[in-house]
Scaffold this motif. Structure first.
Motif, PDB file in Angstrom:
ATOM      1  N   ILE A 104       0.802  -1.350   0.024  1.00 14.01           N
ATOM      2  CA  ILE A 104      -0.379  -0.282  -0.087  1.00 14.01           C
ATOM      3  C   ILE A 104       0.736   1.362  -0.083  1.00 14.01           C
ATOM      4  O   ILE A 104       0.769   2.239  -0.693  1.00 14.01           O
ATOM      5  CB  ILE A 104      -1.072  -0.036   1.011  1.00 14.01           C
ATOM      6  CG1 ILE A 104      -1.985  -1.182   1.246  1.00 14.01           C
ATOM      7  CG2 ILE A 104      -2.055   1.177   1.288  1.00 14.01           C
ATOM      8  CD1 ILE A 104      -2.767  -1.380   2.495  1.00 14.01           C
ATOM      9  N   SER A 105       2.039   1.297   0.601  1.00 14.80           N
ATOM     10  CA  SER A 105       3.236   2.214   0.636  1.00 14.80           C
ATOM     11  C   SER A 105       3.374   2.818  -1.057  1.00 14.80           C
ATOM     12  O   SER A 105       3.381   3.757  -1.475  1.00 14.80           O
ATOM     13  CB  SER A 105       4.328   1.675   2.011  1.00 14.80           C
ATOM     14  OG  SER A 105       5.388   2.896   1.337  1.00 14.80           O
ATOM     15  N   LEU A 106       3.706   1.722  -1.743  1.00 19.34           N
ATOM     16  CA  LEU A 106       4.536   1.403  -2.982  1.00 19.34           C
ATOM     17  C   LEU A 106       2.940   1.960  -3.814  1.00 19.34           C
ATOM     18  O   LEU A 106       3.267   2.955  -4.588  1.00 19.34           O
ATOM     19  CB  LEU A 106       4.730   0.079  -3.154  1.00 19.34           C
ATOM     20  CG  LEU A 106       5.022   0.159  -4.873  1.00 19.34           C
ATOM     21  CD1 LEU A 106       6.336   1.254  -4.772  1.00 19.34           C
ATOM     22  CD2 LEU A 106       5.715  -1.213  -5.288  1.00 19.34           C
ATOM     23  N   TYR A 107       1.890   1.994  -3.864  1.00 16.04           N
ATOM     24  CA  TYR A 107       0.691   2.491  -4.171  1.00 16.04           C
ATOM     25  C   TYR A 107       0.511   4.253  -4.534  1.00 16.04           C
ATOM     26  O   TYR A 107       0.022   4.136  -5.127  1.00 16.04           O
ATOM     27  CB  TYR A 107      -0.398   1.558  -3.940  1.00 16.04           C
ATOM     28  CG  TYR A 107      -1.562   2.132  -4.307  1.00 16.04           C
ATOM     29  CD1 TYR A 107      -1.518   1.881  -6.069  1.00 16.04           C
ATOM     30  CD2 TYR A 107      -2.810   2.613  -3.624  1.00 16.04           C
ATOM     31  CE1 TYR A 107      -3.043   2.349  -6.288  1.00 16.04           C
ATOM     32  CE2 TYR A 107      -3.122   3.618  -4.047  1.00 16.04           C
ATOM     33  CZ  TYR A 107      -4.122   3.104  -6.081  1.00 16.04           C
ATOM     34  OH  TYR A 107      -5.068   3.719  -5.989  1.00 16.04           O
ATOM     35  N   HIS A 108       0.811   4.391  -2.781  1.00 16.98           N
ATOM     36  CA  HIS A 108       0.731   5.767  -2.654  1.00 16.98           C
ATOM     37  C   HIS A 108       1.845   6.549  -3.176  1.00 16.98           C
ATOM     38  O   HIS A 108       1.573   7.460  -3.847  1.00 16.98           O
ATOM     39  CB  HIS A 108       1.053   6.086  -0.784  1.00 16.98           C
ATOM     40  CG  HIS A 108      -0.759   5.834  -0.627  1.00 16.98           C
ATOM     41  ND1 HIS A 108      -2.614   6.228  -0.934  1.00 16.98           N
ATOM     42  CD2 HIS A 108      -1.299   4.622   0.772  1.00 16.98           C
ATOM     43  CE1 HIS A 108      -3.022   5.933  -0.377  1.00 16.98           C
ATOM     44  NE2 HIS A 108      -3.006   4.834   0.324  1.00 16.98           N
ATOM     45  N   ASN A 111       1.602   7.037  -7.178  1.00 18.87           N
ATOM     46  CA  ASN A 111       0.621   8.112  -7.124  1.00 18.87           C
ATOM     47  C   ASN A 111       0.947   9.196  -6.778  1.00 18.87           C
ATOM     48  O   ASN A 111       0.023  10.766  -6.830  1.00 18.87           O
ATOM     49  CB  ASN A 111      -0.841   7.596  -6.493  1.00 18.87           C
ATOM     50  CG  ASN A 111      -2.061   6.629  -7.279  1.00 18.87           C
ATOM     51  OD1 ASN A 111      -2.341   7.391  -8.296  1.00 18.87           O
ATOM     52  ND2 ASN A 111      -1.857   5.306  -6.820  1.00 18.87           N
ATOM     53  N   GLY A 112       2.097   9.581  -5.985  1.00 16.61           N
ATOM     54  CA  GLY A 112       2.197  10.721  -5.447  1.00 16.61           C
ATOM     55  C   GLY A 112       2.017  11.884  -4.227  1.00 16.61           C
ATOM     56  O   GLY A 112       2.159  12.571  -3.752  1.00 16.61           O
ATOM     57  N   ARG A 113       1.427  10.471  -3.550  1.00 23.07           N
ATOM     58  CA  ARG A 113       0.728  10.831  -2.437  1.00 23.07           C
ATOM     59  C   ARG A 113       2.508  10.522  -1.501  1.00 23.07           C
ATOM     60  O   ARG A 113       1.964   9.265  -0.404  1.00 23.07           O
ATOM     61  CB  ARG A 113      -0.255   9.949  -1.548  1.00 23.07           C
ATOM     62  CG  ARG A 113      -0.924  10.063  -3.089  1.00 23.07           C
ATOM     63  CD  ARG A 113      -3.007   9.090  -2.349  1.00 23.07           C
ATOM     64  NE  ARG A 113      -3.123   9.507  -3.382  1.00 23.07           N
ATOM     65  CZ  ARG A 113      -3.711   8.452  -4.380  1.00 23.07           C
ATOM     66  NH1 ARG A 113      -3.679   7.173  -3.820  1.00 23.07           N
ATOM     67  NH2 ARG A 113      -5.231   7.857  -5.116  1.00 23.07           N
ATOM     68  N   SER A 114       2.657  11.254  -0.719  1.00 25.35           N
ATOM     69  CA  SER A 114       4.475  11.329   0.059  1.00 25.35           C
ATOM     70  C   SER A 114       3.862  10.916   1.079  1.00 25.35           C
ATOM     71  O   SER A 114       4.790   9.725   1.881  1.00 25.35           O
ATOM     72  CB  SER A 114       5.252  12.560  -0.678  1.00 25.35           C
ATOM     73  OG  SER A 114       6.175  12.546   0.516  1.00 25.35           O
ATOM     74  N   LYS A 115       3.518  11.890   1.825  1.00 24.96           N
ATOM     75  CA  LYS A 115       2.654  11.669   3.590  1.00 24.96           C
ATOM     76  C   LYS A 115       2.021  10.126   3.391  1.00 24.96           C
ATOM     77  O   LYS A 115       2.767   9.503   4.472  1.00 24.96           O
ATOM     78  CB  LYS A 115       2.319  12.403   3.576  1.00 24.96           C
ATOM     79  CG  LYS A 115       2.668  13.701   4.330  1.00 24.96           C
ATOM     80  CD  LYS A 115       2.058  14.538   4.738  1.00 24.96           C
ATOM     81  CE  LYS A 115       2.527  16.255   4.400  1.00 24.96           C
ATOM     82  NZ  LYS A 115       1.395  17.530   4.929  1.00 24.96           N
ATOM     83  N   LEU A 116       1.443   9.417   2.377  1.00 32.79           N
ATOM     84  CA  LEU A 116       0.525   8.386   2.660  1.00 32.79           C
ATOM     85  C   LEU A 116       1.538   7.135   2.478  1.00 32.79           C
ATOM     86  O   LEU A 116       1.868   6.408   3.504  1.00 32.79           O
ATOM     87  CB  LEU A 116      -0.379   8.854   2.147  1.00 32.79           C
ATOM     88  CG  LEU A 116      -1.952   8.866   2.545  1.00 32.79           C
ATOM     89  CD1 LEU A 116      -2.966   8.530   1.359  1.00 32.79           C
ATOM     90  CD2 LEU A 116      -2.129   8.155   3.984  1.00 32.79           C
ATOM     91  N   SER A 117       2.327   7.585   1.773  1.00 28.60           N
ATOM     92  CA  SER A 117       3.567   6.450   1.745  1.00 28.60           C
ATOM     93  C   SER A 117       4.330   6.052   2.309  1.00 28.60           C
ATOM     94  O   SER A 117       4.570   5.260   2.997  1.00 28.60           O
ATOM     95  CB  SER A 117       4.527   7.243   0.111  1.00 28.60           C
ATOM     96  OG  SER A 117       5.576   5.616  -0.137  1.00 28.60           O
ATOM     97  N   LEU A 118       4.989   7.023   2.935  1.00 25.70           N
ATOM     98  CA  LEU A 118       5.610   7.432   4.178  1.00 25.70           C
ATOM     99  C   LEU A 118       4.983   6.311   5.670  1.00 25.70           C
ATOM    100  O   LEU A 118       5.769   5.335   6.068  1.00 25.70           O
ATOM    101  CB  LEU A 118       6.131   8.528   4.524  1.00 25.70           C
ATOM    102  CG  LEU A 118       7.042   8.998   3.474  1.00 25.70           C
ATOM    103  CD1 LEU A 118       7.361  10.942   4.049  1.00 25.70           C
ATOM    104  CD2 LEU A 118       8.315   8.369   3.925  1.00 25.70           C
ATOM    105  N   ALA A 119       3.443   7.184   5.820  1.00 27.92           N
ATOM    106  CA  ALA A 119       3.142   6.567   7.370  1.00 27.92           C
ATOM    107  C   ALA A 119       2.947   5.003   6.701  1.00 27.92           C
ATOM    108  O   ALA A 119       2.846   4.019   7.808  1.00 27.92           O
ATOM    109  CB  ALA A 119       1.565   7.164   6.746  1.00 27.92           C
TER     110      ALA A 119
END
Length: 269
Positions: A104-108, A111-119
């Motif tokens: 899920i981190s890779l998916y975000h 999609n350029g969702r930086s904070k969600l990816s890190l979370a």
């Protein structure tokens, strides 16, 4: 689970129990209140995350193909992979939890969702140290701008947040922050624990002088792999596509445990 049942449920979190990090212990403490066989509950938790993992894989396939049919096929394939079924439903291991958060981190990130990816990456690491096989991809993500440097604070913030409930319940802070260091220190002895790593080629009980340095050779190769992906990204920045980033994520997740010593078979999960 029985320990928590005998020591006040969540109150038992204050003690040092086993060698899992606190987020997984929260679930075990919760299970101590439920009148269902402990083994079933442990396996149910992992099976639930089998579904989450398969959903994440399906979303990545849809991202690249824009095909609902392929998304569904990927979901079903992931659900019924022998690796997935054996790990959760048979062994009762919890690798699907950290793997689901990695996917899920890779998916975000794609999609350029930086904070969600890190979370989600922080959540993955909070459940199992094996998430470190995935985390080097963030070097590529930072270099390509898919993850912004100014958002990196999210990772430690989320990781610490997962530990706070346990610390507030009285769990020693030092233990909470160093649990993974102790796990790594405990990796000694046989160079390969049934994994498909390069050390699987060394016959059992084989002895040679060079084996004293074998683990350092493997570590150097793993580090070299990580740096090679970074250098490639810098050198070929303009031709680094999202497909390339995905390929690097797969390469690192499989390549790092391929070279490292003391790997178990499930570290390729």
């Amino acid at each position: 689970v029985q320990y928590f049942r005998d020591n006040g449920g969540f109150a038992g979190i204050a003690d040092i129990v086993g060698n899992y990090n606190l987020p997984y212990l929260y679930f075990l403490a919760l299970f101590s209140y439920i009148p269902i066989d402990d083994l079933y509950l442990i396996k149910y938790l992992s099976i639930i995350f089998d579904v989450v993992l398969a959903w994440g894989i399906g979303r990545i396939v849809f991202f690249f193909t824009d095909s609902i049919a392929r998304q569904r096929a990927a979901f079903l394939a992931a659900m019924f992979l022998p690796t997935v079924a054996l790990n959760s439903a048979w062994w009762g291991q919890c690798d699907s939890i950290f793997a689901a958060f990695c996917v899920i981190s890779l998916y975000h990130a794609l999609n350029g969702r930086s904070k969600l990816s890190l979370a989600f990456a922080a959540l993955a690491l909070s459940f199992k140290v094996q998430a470190v096989f995935f985390l080097p991809i963030f070097g590529v993500l930072l270099l390509t701008g898919l993850v912004r440097a100014r958002d990196v604070w999210v990772f430690p913030a989320v990781f610490v947040a997962t530990l706070l409930p346990g610390i507030l319940l009285g769990h020693p802070i030092g233990d909470a922050l160093t649990i993974y260091l102790r796990q790594v220190d405990g990796a000694t002895g046989v160079l390969n624990y049934n994994s498909a790593s390069i050390y699987a080629f060394i016959p059992y009980n084989y002895s040679a002088l060079w084996l004293d340095y074998a683990e350092y050779i493997g570590i150097a190769l793993a580090v070299g792999l990580v740096y090679t992906t970074m250098l490639w990204t810098v050198a070929r920045y303009r031709s680094t596509t999202l497909g390339t980033v995905f390929g690097f994520a797969v390469l690192l997740a499989l390549g790092i445990p391929l070279f490292l010593p003391y790997m178990h078979e499930r570290y390729f999960y």
